[in-house]
Design an enzyme around this catalytic site. Structure first.
Site, PDB file in Angstrom:
ATOM      1  N   SER A 199      40.067  64.809  90.943  1.00 60.47           N
ATOM      2  CA  SER A 199      40.863  66.951  91.836  1.00 60.47           C
ATOM      3  C   SER A 199      39.435  67.359  91.671  1.00 60.47           C
ATOM      4  O   SER A 199      38.478  67.581  90.734  1.00 60.47           O
ATOM      5  CB  SER A 199      41.766  67.360  91.261  1.00 60.47           C
ATOM      6  OG  SER A 199      43.318  66.505  91.075  1.00 60.47           O
ATOM      7  N   GLU A 214      49.089  55.028  90.127  1.00 52.93           N
ATOM      8  CA  GLU A 214      49.955  56.255  89.644  1.00 52.93           C
ATOM      9  C   GLU A 214      51.441  56.609  88.967  1.00 52.93           C
ATOM     10  O   GLU A 214      52.130  56.374  89.274  1.00 52.93           O
ATOM     11  CB  GLU A 214      49.026  56.947  90.496  1.00 52.93           C
ATOM     12  CG  GLU A 214      49.613  58.546  89.643  1.00 52.93           C
ATOM     13  CD  GLU A 214      48.162  59.451  90.265  1.00 52.93           C
ATOM     14  OE1 GLU A 214      47.516  60.418  89.123  1.00 52.93           O
ATOM     15  OE2 GLU A 214      48.111  59.470  91.517  1.00 52.93           O
ATOM     16  N   SER A 269      43.748  65.522  82.081  1.00 50.72           N
ATOM     17  CA  SER A 269      43.936  65.605  81.129  1.00 50.72           C
ATOM     18  C   SER A 269      42.887  64.882  80.422  1.00 50.72           C
ATOM     19  O   SER A 269      42.769  63.677  80.569  1.00 50.72           O
ATOM     20  CB  SER A 269      45.348  65.460  81.794  1.00 50.72           C
ATOM     21  OG  SER A 269      45.695  64.087  82.415  1.00 50.72           O
ATOM     22  N   GLU A 272      55.102  68.587  98.909  1.00 56.40           N
ATOM     23  CA  GLU A 272      55.103  68.894 100.143  1.00 56.40           C
ATOM     24  C   GLU A 272      54.569  68.247 100.888  1.00 56.40           C
ATOM     25  O   GLU A 272      54.262  67.433 101.808  1.00 56.40           O
ATOM     26  CB  GLU A 272      53.940  70.240 100.382  1.00 56.40           C
ATOM     27  CG  GLU A 272      55.201  71.287 100.418  1.00 56.40           C
ATOM     28  CD  GLU A 272      55.214  71.761  98.958  1.00 56.40           C
ATOM     29  OE1 GLU A 272      54.671  71.204  98.149  1.00 56.40           O
ATOM     30  OE2 GLU A 272      56.445  72.494  99.017  1.00 56.40           O
ATOM     31  N   GLN A 330      40.257  61.622  84.370  1.00 57.21           N
ATOM     32  CA  GLN A 330      40.283  61.133  85.694  1.00 57.21           C
ATOM     33  C   GLN A 330      39.805  61.951  86.494  1.00 57.21           C
ATOM     34  O   GLN A 330      40.547  62.842  86.357  1.00 57.21           O
ATOM     35  CB  GLN A 330      42.264  60.620  86.343  1.00 57.21           C
ATOM     36  CG  GLN A 330      41.865  60.796  87.747  1.00 57.21           C
ATOM     37  CD  GLN A 330      44.065  60.301  88.280  1.00 57.21           C
ATOM     38  OE1 GLN A 330      44.795  60.861  87.659  1.00 57.21           O
ATOM     39  NE2 GLN A 330      43.261  59.957  89.211  1.00 57.21           N
ATOM     40  N   GLY A 331      38.741  61.687  86.855  1.00 63.68           N
ATOM     41  CA  GLY A 331      37.937  63.221  87.350  1.00 63.68           C
ATOM     42  C   GLY A 331      37.654  62.915  88.899  1.00 63.68           C
ATOM     43  O   GLY A 331      37.378  62.799  89.930  1.00 63.68           O
TER      44      GLY A 331
END
Lengths: 330, 378
Positions: free
Chosen positions: B127, B242, B159, B362, B124-125
């Protein structure tokens, strides 16, 4: 799986919520608390509607519904900070249903269900809601090994606590008096534990609603304080604690009706979560209200006081955590 | 209120238990990352052969049309059987459902089957160094060149990149458009010179994640998923998946870890210390609360078609509890929990990532405050 109230159960809850919103306003609770009196007219009305006997068997004059319905009503009572002997009478009826002899059930359940008599239930050595002012009181040994039924007002000494929204007594030596109870005392304690958890869930939901409303409205530095992350994260934590208490309490109420084998564990899960949430969420509500939250004039302190007494009643969060480890590792 | 499984759900569970009984997953090799991945690939192939690779996918694409509750049961049973996560987890959970939702018939024909069989692994690209929690800040740019897109930029926290054939890539195709409007979603072939992978060594000493450096990587125009400028919406489909059933897998892992710790505390007598007993009880409450909240969340979606607040709470509660549990293990088991090779030592370090990966705590609190409680944005 339906991990929510049925339409009928929702309807009962909604009706209760609407009724209490109209008849049991915070203004009225304040008047009652400051005068040290219960709103007996409202109590009579709730008794007419069958609230105290909703889970009592029909054969004894009750509504014949279950502990899920009763827990739903108690949640709304907590939400409204209801004064009067609803919780104490309801848990007394549950205790007599489980632990009472046939003649004790015969004598008391119908009168408790109709509100003709008021009741109380608690543990020896501990503070008992309405323990000094009820017609019938059940006092159980904390280990569930025995219980006694006592009658007449003044069965135990009255006690002033920090919570003026409710009357309290203290059970000291009551196990040596009154009538023996032959039934399942441990189950009686577990049921009462679930029901007080339900009241705590309502208390948490209410102060969360009050807090969200307040921080949206209150402005500092030119914007609502609820737009500051520090305040937002506090409110998010309040929601997490409240929803955890709610899910465990609903599970326990369901177990009370439908899976008695899991009731001891479920009751402790619920009370551990609800006691902890009750104290944390109401304390957090005071903080989020800032200076006004510390004043007598704001209403959040009534909920904090009620939550503290409920949290200590029938075992604190830590006591139930230890009991769970004992249950788990035995 | 009814907290029992339906007959259909019990049937599903029993069929899965039977299958797991005759196809036990075995023990995942811990020491060597490549060996562990090969093991998980083999495990997924075994799931695929048995028709269990993607129960939540529609039947026409090789799934079982599983309900939310059945998916939860699937993951719970996998956790209970101590099964590893399948090698192509990102393909099964993220890429597949996103392609099913947005893909053309050709894309579905081309990509879905090799996802199920683990023949083609996906990463998964999303971030980037400057776009962690803020996906709309993606800077990697894609420029059209004939019937290809040319992509340049950098991705992080990718990952399984080193094992992957394909990447779900979000890139900026319109630098003029408002932040989230200029994005498009691509299915990028990882096997090209222009894609460089650098392992990102984490605090456990392993490298689960990688950095990707893209220097004019080429993607055929046919490999855009959704239309030009749809990238944000397609990515939301991916992100919504997700947090699906996986939570139940993690909850059962937590449950098993807690049970092990209770056994340890019984063995060394610590359980007789009321402070320890209370701390273990608190972990039990948190673990069961997590399970009940997760089930309640699913049940409410099934009953009312709308999610309640539970979904945004479980990941937060899980990560916090997992961290507390491994810290408690150090207290109960003593310093041996801090020695190389001890499973609790690994968990102690690995769990620090739990409150960061897949949405920091957060950010989750912000989402709860703004979307569930309706508090005003800045």
């Amino acid at each position: 799986m339906k991990f929510d109230f049925t339409e009928d159960q929702h309807e009962i809850k909604r009706t209760a919520k609407d009724l209490l919103a109209a008849r049991s306003t915070l203004e009225k609770q304040r008047e009652a608390a400051e005068a040290g009196e219960y709103d007996l007219a409202l109590w009579a009305e709730l008794a007419d509607l069958g609230w105290p006997g909703v889970a009592v068997e029909e054969a004894f004059g009750g509504g014949g519904l279950g502990y899920v319905e009763l827990a739903g009503l108690l949640e709304e009572a907590g939400y409204a900070l209801l004064n009067g002997p609803f919780l104490s009478t309801a848990i007394c009826a549950a205790a007599i249903s489980e632990a009472g002899s046939d003649s004790q059930k015969e004598e008391w359940l119908g009168r408790l269900a109709s509100g003709e008599a008021t009741g109380a239930f608690g543990l020896e050595g501990e503070i008992v809601p309405d323990g000094a002012s009820s017609d019938v009181v059940v006092v159980a040994a904390p280990d569930g090994s025995s219980a006694r039924l006592l009658t007449g007002e003044g069965a135990m000494p009255a006690l002033q606590t920090i919570d003026p929204t409710r009357r309290y007594g203290i059970a000291e030596g009551e196990l040596a008096e009154g009538e023996e109870m032959p039934g399942d005392v441990a189950a009686a304690i577990d049921l009462a534990t679930v029901l007080v958890s339900a009241e705590l869930v309502g208390v948490c939901r209410r102060v969360l609603d009050m807090t969200v409303e307040y921080v949206k409205d209150r402005k500092q530095f030119g914007r609502p304080v609820g737009s500051f992350q520090a305040v937002q994260h506090r409110c998010a934590q309040m929601l997490l604690s409240t929803e955890g208490a709610r899910a465990t309490t609903y599970f326990a109420a369901w177990a009370a009706d439908s899976d008695r084998e899991r009731l001891p564990e479920a009751a402790s899960l619920a009370k551990s979560a609800a006691s902890k949430a009750g104290v944390e969420v109401t304390a957090s509500a005071i903080q989020a209200h800032g200076g006004i939250g510390f004043t007598w004039e704001a209403d959040v302190h009534w909920f904090f006081k009620r939550a503290e007494l409920d949290a200590a009643f029938l075992g604190s969060s830590g006591e139930h955590d230890r009991r769970l480890t004992a249950l788990l590792s035995s | 209120m009814d907290l029992t499984f339906s007959e259909e759900e019990i049937e599903f569970r029993d069929e899965l238990r039977d299958w797991l009984g005759s196809n036990p997953p075995g023990e995942e090799p811990r020491s060597d990352q490549d060996a562990a991945f090969a093991f998980r690939k083999e495990w997924q192939n075994s799931l695929f052969e048995g028709g269990w690779a993607a129960v939540h996918w529609p039947r026409e694409y090789g799934g079982r049309d599983a309900s939310l509750m059945q998916s939860a049961i699937f993951f719970e049973e996998m956790g209970r059987a101590n099964a590893p996560l399948p090698a192509n987890g990102l393909g099964l959970i993220l890429a597949g459902p996103t392609i099913i939702a947005w893909g053309s018939d050709q894309q579905k024909d081309r990509f879905l089957l090799p996802i199920l069989s683990a023949e083609e692994i996906w990463c998964q690209g999303f971030s980037e160094p400057e776009a962690g929690s803020d996906l709309a800040a993606v800077k990697t740019k894609a420029v059209q060149d004939g019937d290809e897109w040319v992509v340049t930029g950098q991705k992080v926290w990718t990952s399984v990149a080193q094992y992957s054939k394909w990447c779900m890539l979000v890139a900026r195709t319109d630098p003029e458009a408002a932040k989230h409007k200029g994005l498009s979603y691509f299915l990028m072939d990882m096997e090209q010179e222009a894609v460089q992978i650098r392992p990102l060594v984490q605090i456990t000493g392993e490298a689960e994640f990688n950095e990707l450096f893209l220097e004019e990587a080429r993607i055929p125009a046919d490999n855009m998923l959704g239309g030009e400028g749809d990238g944000w919406n397609v990515a939301l489909t991916t992100l919504m998946n997700e947090r699906s059933g996986l939570g139940f897998f993690l909850q059962t892992q937590l449950r098993r870890a807690l049970d092990r710790l209770v056994e340890d505390a019984k063995e060394n007598g610590q359980i007789d210390d009321p402070v320890v007993a209370q701390a273990l009880g608190e972990m039990h409450v948190r673990t069961e609360t997590l399970r009940l909240l997760a089930y309640r969340g699913l049940s409410i979606i099934e009953q009312h078609g709308q999610p309640g607040p539970e979904g945004s709470l479980t990941k937060w509660l899980w990560s916090e509890t997992n961290q507390m549990l491994s810290q408690l293990a150090v207290g109960i088991r003593g310093a041996k929990s801090l020695t190389e090779g001890d499973p609790w030592a690994y968990d102690l370090l690995r769990s620090r990532g739990n409150s960061i990966e897949g949405g920091t705590t957060e950010i989750l609190k912000n989402i709860v405050a703004e979307r569930v409680l309706g508090l005003p944005r800045k």
